[in-house]
Design an enzyme around this catalytic site. Structure first.
Site, PDB file in Angstrom:
ATOM      1  CE  LYS A   1       0.391   1.555   8.865  1.00 51.06           C
ATOM      2  NZ  LYS A   1      -0.162   2.071   7.605  1.00 51.06           N
TER       3      LYS A   1
ATOM      4  CB  SER B   1       0.124   3.433   4.621  1.00 45.75           C
ATOM      5  OG  SER B   1       1.039   2.393   4.914  1.00 45.75           O
TER       6      SER B   1
ATOM      7  CB  SER C   1      -0.917   0.011   1.237  1.00 41.73           C
ATOM      8  OG  SER C   1      -0.174   0.337   2.395  1.00 41.73           O
TER       9      SER C   1
END
Length: 269
Positions: A124, A69, A67
């Site tokens: 993350k 992100s 993704s």
């Protein structure tokens, strides 16, 4: 799919067949008799599986970025390597830490098991470590009452979901004195309030009703994570803290991207 478990089962099966043949079955065969095909395959694959299992469990593990992100740091299609031992040595499959080494630091790009579904791996950036007070209001991040330094470096354009063309503002952000890129989209709220879940220890967080921010105190043994693509990231703002037991490792290297060979060999920071 739990690939570590699949490798472990394959290791046990091939090793078991090899051992069974060496201790029992071999005695009943003529000296000149050929080994059964199953035994041949087990003896051939066991060393290979053992090496792959050992490397993947204790040294490095490959992942693919699915993704956007973590844009612009990581792009969809990046194949990355994750250091499995920098945060401690863990038993494979059950992920139990047996040797403590380093702790995650603010600014680290970390792979972890998604707390709401440990079968999924997320990536993350660490913005809060145990005991930190993390505040994010009007797109500005503060840790323990001190604003994180940022410097505008331009814009970044990409095609988002639904083929929407998005132009975001890019910043150099410095956590613990080390710079990395992050970006935000003007006009979007700091938090999409409707997406905030009822996660464990949610009482440690306070959200503005208008979606313009939050403040969270990170519990002991847990971490607060945010994506570098701040307005297109499903992160700790929405599902809470990452326990130490969910940590997989630290991302450090891009080894392949079939859509952009220029990214090969890039160090992740």
């Amino acid at each position: 799919m739990n690939f570590a478990l699949i490798l472990f089962v394959a290791l046990v099966v091939t090793g078991g067949i090899w051992l069974l043949d060496a201790l029992l079955l071999k005695r009943g065969r003529d000296k000149d008799a050929r080994e059964p095909l199953l035994v041949e395959y087990a003896k051939s694959f066991f060393p290979v599986i053992l090496i792959v299992f050992g490397l993947r469990s204790f040294l490095v593990e490959p992942f693919k970025i699915p993704s956007g992100s973590m844009m612009p740091t990581l792009l969809i299609g990046d194949f990355i390597l994750v250091n499995k031992y920098t945060y401690g040595i863990r038993l494979p499959v059950i992920n139990k830490k047996i040797v403590q080494l380093n702790n995650p630091e603010r600014g680290d790009v970390m792979v972890f098991r998604y707390p709401a579904d440990p079968g999924l791996d997320y990536i993350k950036r660490v913005v809060g470590v145990p005991g930190d007070v993390v505040e994010y209001r009007e797109k500005k991040l503060s840790v323990n009452g001190r604003a994180v330094p940022v410097r505008n470096t331009g814009t970044y354009s990409y095609v988002g979901n639904g083929l929407n063309y998005i132009t975001a503002m890019v910043y150099d952000e410095r956590l613990n004195g080390t710079g990395h890129t992050m970006m935000v989209e003007p006009g979007k709220p700091s938090v999409a309030s409707a997406q905030v879940m009822d996660f464990p220890q949610r009482e440690n967080c306070s959200y503005n009703a208008d979606g313009e921010g939050f403040v969270c105190k990170v519990p002991p043994g847990q971490y607060f994570m945010m994506g570098d693509n701040r307005d297109a990231s499903n992160d700790s703002r929405y599902w809470g803290f990452v326990p130490d037991r969910n940590i997989v490792g630290k991302a450090f290297f891009i080894w392949m991207n079939f859509d952009d060979f220029g990214r090969i060999g890039t160090t992740i920071r």
